[in-house]
Write a protein that holds these residues in place. Structure first.
Motif, PDB file in Angstrom:
ATOM      1  N   LEU A  88       0.826  -1.210   0.000  1.00  0.00           N
ATOM      2  CA  LEU A  88       0.000   0.000   0.000  1.00  0.00           C
ATOM      3  C   LEU A  88       0.858   1.257   0.000  1.00  0.00           C
ATOM      4  O   LEU A  88       0.546   2.242  -0.673  1.00  0.00           O
ATOM      5  CB  LEU A  88      -0.919   0.014   1.227  1.00  0.00           C
ATOM      6  CG  LEU A  88      -2.166  -0.831   1.114  1.00  0.00           C
ATOM      7  CD1 LEU A  88      -2.956  -0.759   2.400  1.00  0.00           C
ATOM      8  CD2 LEU A  88      -3.028  -0.381  -0.047  1.00  0.00           C
TER       9      LEU A  88
ATOM     10  N   PHE B 200       2.169   1.878  -3.305  1.00  0.00           N
ATOM     11  CA  PHE B 200       1.014   2.251  -4.129  1.00  0.00           C
ATOM     12  C   PHE B 200       0.736   3.752  -3.984  1.00  0.00           C
ATOM     13  O   PHE B 200       0.530   4.465  -4.965  1.00  0.00           O
ATOM     14  CB  PHE B 200      -0.180   1.415  -3.661  1.00  0.00           C
ATOM     15  CG  PHE B 200      -1.474   1.664  -4.385  1.00  0.00           C
ATOM     16  CD1 PHE B 200      -1.653   1.206  -5.673  1.00  0.00           C
ATOM     17  CD2 PHE B 200      -2.510   2.335  -3.758  1.00  0.00           C
ATOM     18  CE1 PHE B 200      -2.854   1.424  -6.332  1.00  0.00           C
ATOM     19  CE2 PHE B 200      -3.708   2.550  -4.408  1.00  0.00           C
ATOM     20  CZ  PHE B 200      -3.881   2.086  -5.704  1.00  0.00           C
ATOM     21  N   GLY B 201       0.773   4.237  -2.749  1.00  0.00           N
ATOM     22  CA  GLY B 201       0.589   5.671  -2.516  1.00  0.00           C
ATOM     23  C   GLY B 201       1.741   6.489  -3.076  1.00  0.00           C
ATOM     24  O   GLY B 201       1.534   7.555  -3.664  1.00  0.00           O
TER      25      GLY B 201
ATOM     26  N   PHE C 225       1.427   7.251  -6.728  1.00  0.00           N
ATOM     27  CA  PHE C 225       0.549   8.407  -6.963  1.00  0.00           C
ATOM     28  C   PHE C 225       1.321   9.709  -6.832  1.00  0.00           C
ATOM     29  O   PHE C 225       1.237  10.600  -7.667  1.00  0.00           O
ATOM     30  CB  PHE C 225      -0.585   8.430  -5.931  1.00  0.00           C
ATOM     31  CG  PHE C 225      -1.760   7.587  -6.296  1.00  0.00           C
ATOM     32  CD1 PHE C 225      -1.754   6.794  -7.426  1.00  0.00           C
ATOM     33  CD2 PHE C 225      -2.896   7.583  -5.490  1.00  0.00           C
ATOM     34  CE1 PHE C 225      -2.842   6.015  -7.755  1.00  0.00           C
ATOM     35  CE2 PHE C 225      -3.993   6.809  -5.803  1.00  0.00           C
ATOM     36  CZ  PHE C 225      -3.962   6.023  -6.933  1.00  0.00           C
TER      37      PHE C 225
ATOM     38  N   PHE D  94      -5.430  -8.116  -4.474  1.00  0.00           N
ATOM     39  CA  PHE D  94      -5.248  -6.736  -4.911  1.00  0.00           C
ATOM     40  C   PHE D  94      -5.820  -6.568  -6.313  1.00  0.00           C
ATOM     41  O   PHE D  94      -5.424  -5.680  -7.042  1.00  0.00           O
ATOM     42  CB  PHE D  94      -3.760  -6.377  -4.897  1.00  0.00           C
ATOM     43  CG  PHE D  94      -3.488  -4.965  -4.482  1.00  0.00           C
ATOM     44  CD1 PHE D  94      -3.435  -4.624  -3.152  1.00  0.00           C
ATOM     45  CD2 PHE D  94      -3.292  -3.965  -5.431  1.00  0.00           C
ATOM     46  CE1 PHE D  94      -3.185  -3.318  -2.760  1.00  0.00           C
ATOM     47  CE2 PHE D  94      -3.039  -2.655  -5.045  1.00  0.00           C
ATOM     48  CZ  PHE D  94      -2.986  -2.343  -3.706  1.00  0.00           C
TER      49      PHE D  94
ATOM     50  N   TYR E  91      -6.445  -1.841 -11.484  1.00  0.00           N
ATOM     51  CA  TYR E  91      -5.903  -2.198 -10.172  1.00  0.00           C
ATOM     52  C   TYR E  91      -5.861  -1.008  -9.221  1.00  0.00           C
ATOM     53  O   TYR E  91      -5.825  -1.179  -8.012  1.00  0.00           O
ATOM     54  CB  TYR E  91      -4.530  -2.857 -10.286  1.00  0.00           C
ATOM     55  CG  TYR E  91      -3.402  -1.975 -10.762  1.00  0.00           C
ATOM     56  CD1 TYR E  91      -2.771  -1.098  -9.898  1.00  0.00           C
ATOM     57  CD2 TYR E  91      -2.970  -2.025 -12.081  1.00  0.00           C
ATOM     58  CE1 TYR E  91      -1.740  -0.296 -10.332  1.00  0.00           C
ATOM     59  CE2 TYR E  91      -1.937  -1.223 -12.528  1.00  0.00           C
ATOM     60  CZ  TYR E  91      -1.324  -0.353 -11.640  1.00  0.00           C
ATOM     61  OH  TYR E  91      -0.318   0.447 -12.075  1.00  0.00           O
ATOM     62  N   SER E  92      -5.864   0.220  -9.763  1.00  0.00           N
ATOM     63  CA  SER E  92      -5.822   1.334  -8.809  1.00  0.00           C
ATOM     64  C   SER E  92      -7.131   1.409  -8.015  1.00  0.00           C
ATOM     65  O   SER E  92      -7.129   1.831  -6.864  1.00  0.00           O
ATOM     66  CB  SER E  92      -5.500   2.654  -9.498  1.00  0.00           C
ATOM     67  OG  SER E  92      -6.316   2.864 -10.590  1.00  0.00           O
TER      68      SER E  92
ATOM     69  N   GLY F 256      -6.772  -1.032  -5.302  1.00  0.00           N
ATOM     70  CA  GLY F 256      -5.985  -0.420  -4.238  1.00  0.00           C
ATOM     71  C   GLY F 256      -6.830   0.493  -3.384  1.00  0.00           C
ATOM     72  O   GLY F 256      -6.710   0.502  -2.150  1.00  0.00           O
ATOM     73  N   ASP F 257      -7.720   1.260  -4.026  1.00  0.00           N
ATOM     74  CA  ASP F 257      -8.608   2.137  -3.258  1.00  0.00           C
ATOM     75  C   ASP F 257      -9.453   1.328  -2.263  1.00  0.00           C
ATOM     76  O   ASP F 257      -9.613   1.719  -1.112  1.00  0.00           O
ATOM     77  CB  ASP F 257      -9.538   2.915  -4.191  1.00  0.00           C
ATOM     78  CG  ASP F 257      -8.784   3.985  -4.976  1.00  0.00           C
ATOM     79  OD1 ASP F 257      -7.613   4.244  -4.639  1.00  0.00           O
ATOM     80  OD2 ASP F 257      -9.370   4.559  -5.912  1.00  0.00           O
TER      81      ASP F 257
ATOM     82  N   VAL G  26      -8.778  -1.562  -0.948  1.00  0.00           N
ATOM     83  CA  VAL G  26      -7.948  -2.074   0.146  1.00  0.00           C
ATOM     84  C   VAL G  26      -7.649  -0.943   1.134  1.00  0.00           C
ATOM     85  O   VAL G  26      -7.701  -1.142   2.355  1.00  0.00           O
ATOM     86  CB  VAL G  26      -6.651  -2.706  -0.398  1.00  0.00           C
ATOM     87  CG1 VAL G  26      -5.751  -3.140   0.743  1.00  0.00           C
ATOM     88  CG2 VAL G  26      -6.959  -3.895  -1.286  1.00  0.00           C
ATOM     89  N   ILE G  27      -7.351   0.231   0.599  1.00  0.00           N
ATOM     90  CA  ILE G  27      -7.073   1.373   1.466  1.00  0.00           C
ATOM     91  C   ILE G  27      -8.280   1.715   2.344  1.00  0.00           C
ATOM     92  O   ILE G  27      -8.155   1.981   3.545  1.00  0.00           O
ATOM     93  CB  ILE G  27      -6.659   2.597   0.611  1.00  0.00           C
ATOM     94  CG1 ILE G  27      -5.158   2.641   0.501  1.00  0.00           C
ATOM     95  CG2 ILE G  27      -7.127   3.896   1.207  1.00  0.00           C
ATOM     96  CD1 ILE G  27      -4.442   2.880   1.795  1.00  0.00           C
TER      97      ILE G  27
ATOM     98  N   ILE H  23      -2.499   7.855   1.915  1.00  0.00           N
ATOM     99  CA  ILE H  23      -2.222   6.417   1.991  1.00  0.00           C
ATOM    100  C   ILE H  23      -0.943   6.162   2.780  1.00  0.00           C
ATOM    101  O   ILE H  23      -0.894   5.322   3.685  1.00  0.00           O
ATOM    102  CB  ILE H  23      -2.106   5.822   0.564  1.00  0.00           C
ATOM    103  CG1 ILE H  23      -3.440   5.942  -0.159  1.00  0.00           C
ATOM    104  CG2 ILE H  23      -1.658   4.369   0.617  1.00  0.00           C
ATOM    105  CD1 ILE H  23      -3.404   5.514  -1.604  1.00  0.00           C
TER     106      ILE H  23
END
Lengths: 289, 318
Positions: free
Chosen positions: A96, A99-100, A103, B61, B247-248, B251-252, B254-255, B297
């Motif tokens: 994660l 992943f952030g 961005f 994921f 996949y983003s 990810g959202d 999961v976040i 995140i």
């Protein structure tokens, strides 16, 4: 027809070499630290844009060498500040976090350099076609493949014949024992992370010379790199290399027959590999599964 | 009735009351009914991811694939096959869920990081298909040309399309059914074995639990819930596009689950509320919303890994 096939195989090899370069960096980090680095594409972008900034001062050749090093330094800083805290926790968290980070990097590059494409100027000597019949083999493409080949060979030599390389490989198998033998695992992980990010930065410079730079250019390379790792087998760098080349060439060949499926074919390969040989082509049973 | 149970009931009553009266209190805080519907649907998505992640300990994921597949199947059903909202939901749920269940059978022996990687990669397959198959999906422009239909009860009809409040209650009804089912499964013996697998897979195996089979069932159930949420999302927007499979978005989800507290049942809904409202707000004030979401995140992972509700309930598992 033959030329068309040859053209597409060459193309596939070049693309595959790229996937392999990205995937080997990802794989190094995954194997030793258990981190799926979603920001790997972001580091590739950083490498490319650094080359764009540096080229006017030190030329393409200088940028080709300096930019990956700078990228690696940024990578180590990130590892120190952020990722290091998450070792030993559920892999979910490092996944994660990166992943952030991806961005932030994408948005940051867009903020600094704009959303439009930028070129990395390549020396004219590299741009000419080598022969009129095989016009598609430009000097730059040969140069890219050669660079990737040299770097990969150097990396394998490093891993096999230097002390730190042997430690990295040992750590991949059993980090606890390596730590118990008195080796500084933190430093080892940082170094290993730096090598992985170096490869991403190098890929960024090379890609920038061929295709130009865009803030999103890492996205398209990330998924094929994942697939290269899965196809080759998690835990095996040789596998990752072969996996990258394999899906590149397969995509190239598919483009001859059925162009719109050339992106899909790597997923098909992955599905077949997972069905027939779940550990991947070169994977060993029990590694990280 | 013990004090604990009373407290539990009171919390439940408060949650449902807040959801039931949302169209009436949200405007005071700058919310609007359509946003409420969206939050509920994405919250259901986050809860479905958490069904697997928080209660079985398996990280997928790539769950956006089932979400998006449900959305497309629902949209295509409404567009080409039948003008019926319930039928669209049913088709979306079945298509997404069955696809997820089939793929799950292929992946179920993988664990941890490797499982996450394979689910990301396979999730992207559906993204590519939606992106490339122009004639069916409309490609990058997305699938248009369908709209949610009125609910027909014979004697009377409920107009879902033009009345946001009716539609909100329809979404809330679907949400309640799905969440009720989820709670029922988690409370059943099967749900307890899911938690046992999460806590200690090896011990669960020694106790004779067929671990692979149970993980597969949990994965498949989670895919069905996800596809149901995706179908609802197609109705919320009257639109489906490839980014719903990317996949983003996984990810959202999961976040959202992590932010709210993934060891808790209601955490992901809270996470979804915060995440969606924040995203809605930030993207309206700055073009750099990606950086803010990324920063959010990073901060959550570093400082609040147990999530909002996880912090309220120290050291007690669900």
């Amino acid at each position: 027809m033959l030329e068309l096939i040859f053209f597409n195989i060459t193309n596939g090899l070049i693309v595959g070499a790229f996937y392999a370069l990205m995937a080997i960096g990802l794989s190094l980090i995954l194997n030793l630290s258990g981190v799926i680095n979603f920001a790997h594409g972001g580091f590739l972008v950083i490498g490319g844009y650094l080359a764009y900034v540096l080229t006017p001062y030190i030329g393409f050749w200088g940028a080709l060498i300096v930019s990956p090093f700078l990228t690696a330094i940024i990578g180590v800083a990130v590892e120190w500040l952020l990722i290091r805290r998450l070792y030993g926790r559920d892999p979910l968290y490092s996944l994660l976090l990166t992943f952030g980070l991806a961005f932030i990097i994408e948005d940051g590059t867009r903020q600094i350099w704009g959303a439009n494409g930028l070129p990395v100027s390549v020396p004219p000597a590299l741009m000419s076609a080598l022969s009129s019949r095989f016009f598609f083999i430009t000097g730059y493409r040969m140069f890219m493949v050669a660079t990737v080949a040299i770097v990969v060979v150097l990396l394998f030599v490093l891993l096999r014949h230097t002390r730190v390389g042997v430690r990295i490989r040992a750590g991949t198998l059993d980090l606890e024992t390596v730590a118990a033998l008195g080796i500084n695992v933190r430093a080892l992980r940082s170094f290993n992370f730096a090598v992985g990010i170096f490869l991403a930065g190098l890929a960024g410079v090379l890609a920038g010379g061929q295709l130009g730079l865009e803030p999103t250019m890492g996205d398209g390379l990330l998924m094929p790199s994942f697939i290269a790792i899965i196809v080759g087998g998690v835990g095996s760098l040789t596998g990752t290399l072969v996996g990258g080349l394999l899906i590149g060439v397969a995509a190239g060949l598919t483009a001859v027959v059925f162009p719109s499926a050339s992106d899909a074919v790597m997923y098909v390969i992955m599905a077949i590999v997972l069905l027939v040989r779940p550990r991947g082509l070169f994977g060993e049973e029990g590694m990280l599964t | 009735m013990t004090a604990d149970q009373r407290k539990h009931l009171a919390v439940l009553a408060a949650i449902w009351a807040a959801l039931l009266f949302a169209p009436y209190w949200m405007p005071f805080f700058g919310g609007y009914t359509a946003l409420g519907s969206r939050v509920l649907v994405l919250g259901l998505g986050a809860m479905s991811v958490n069904f697997l992640l928080g209660f079985t300990g398996v990280l997928s994921f790539g769950h956006a694939a089932w979400f998006g597949l449900g959305a497309y199947a629902c949209g295509l059903t409404l567009k080409h096959i039948a003008l019926s909202t319930p039928l669209g939901l049913l088709a979306g749920t079945l298509v997404g869920g069955v696809a997820g269940a089939l793929l799950g059978a292929l992946l179920v022996r993988r664990r941890g990081i490797y499982f996450a990687m394979v689910t990301i990669a396979f999730g992207q397959v559906f993204y590519y298909i939606a992106f490339q198959w122009l004639s069916l999906t409309g490609g990058d422009d997305g699938l248009r040309g369908f709209a949610r239909q009125p609910l027909d009860f014979g004697l009377f009809q409920i107009d879902l399309l033009h009345n946001d409040i009716y539609f909100y209650y329809f979404v809330l009804f679907c949400f309640a059914v799905a969440v009720g089912l989820m709670a029922f499964i988690l409370g059943s013996p099967f749900g307890r074995t899911m938690i046992a697998i999460r806590e200690n897979e090896r011990r669960a195996r020694f106790l004779g639990i067929p671990v692979e089979l149970h993980i597969w069932i949990a994965f498949a159930l989670s895919c069905f819930f996800m596809a149901f949420a995706g179908s609802l999302y197609a109705l919320v927007n009257n639109f489906a596009d490839p980014r719903m499979l990317h996949y983003s978005l996984s990810g959202d989800f999961v976040i959202m689950a992590v932010m709210g507290g993934m060891r808790t049942f209601w955490g992901p809904l809270l996470g979804a509320i915060v995440f969606v409202v924040l995203q809605d707000y930030i993207s309206s004030v700055t073009v750099n919303w990606m950086s803010f979401i990324g920063l959010l995140i990073v901060l959550i992972v570093l400082f609040f890994p147990r999530g909002f509700l996880g912090m309220l309930r120290p050291r007690r598992t669900a």
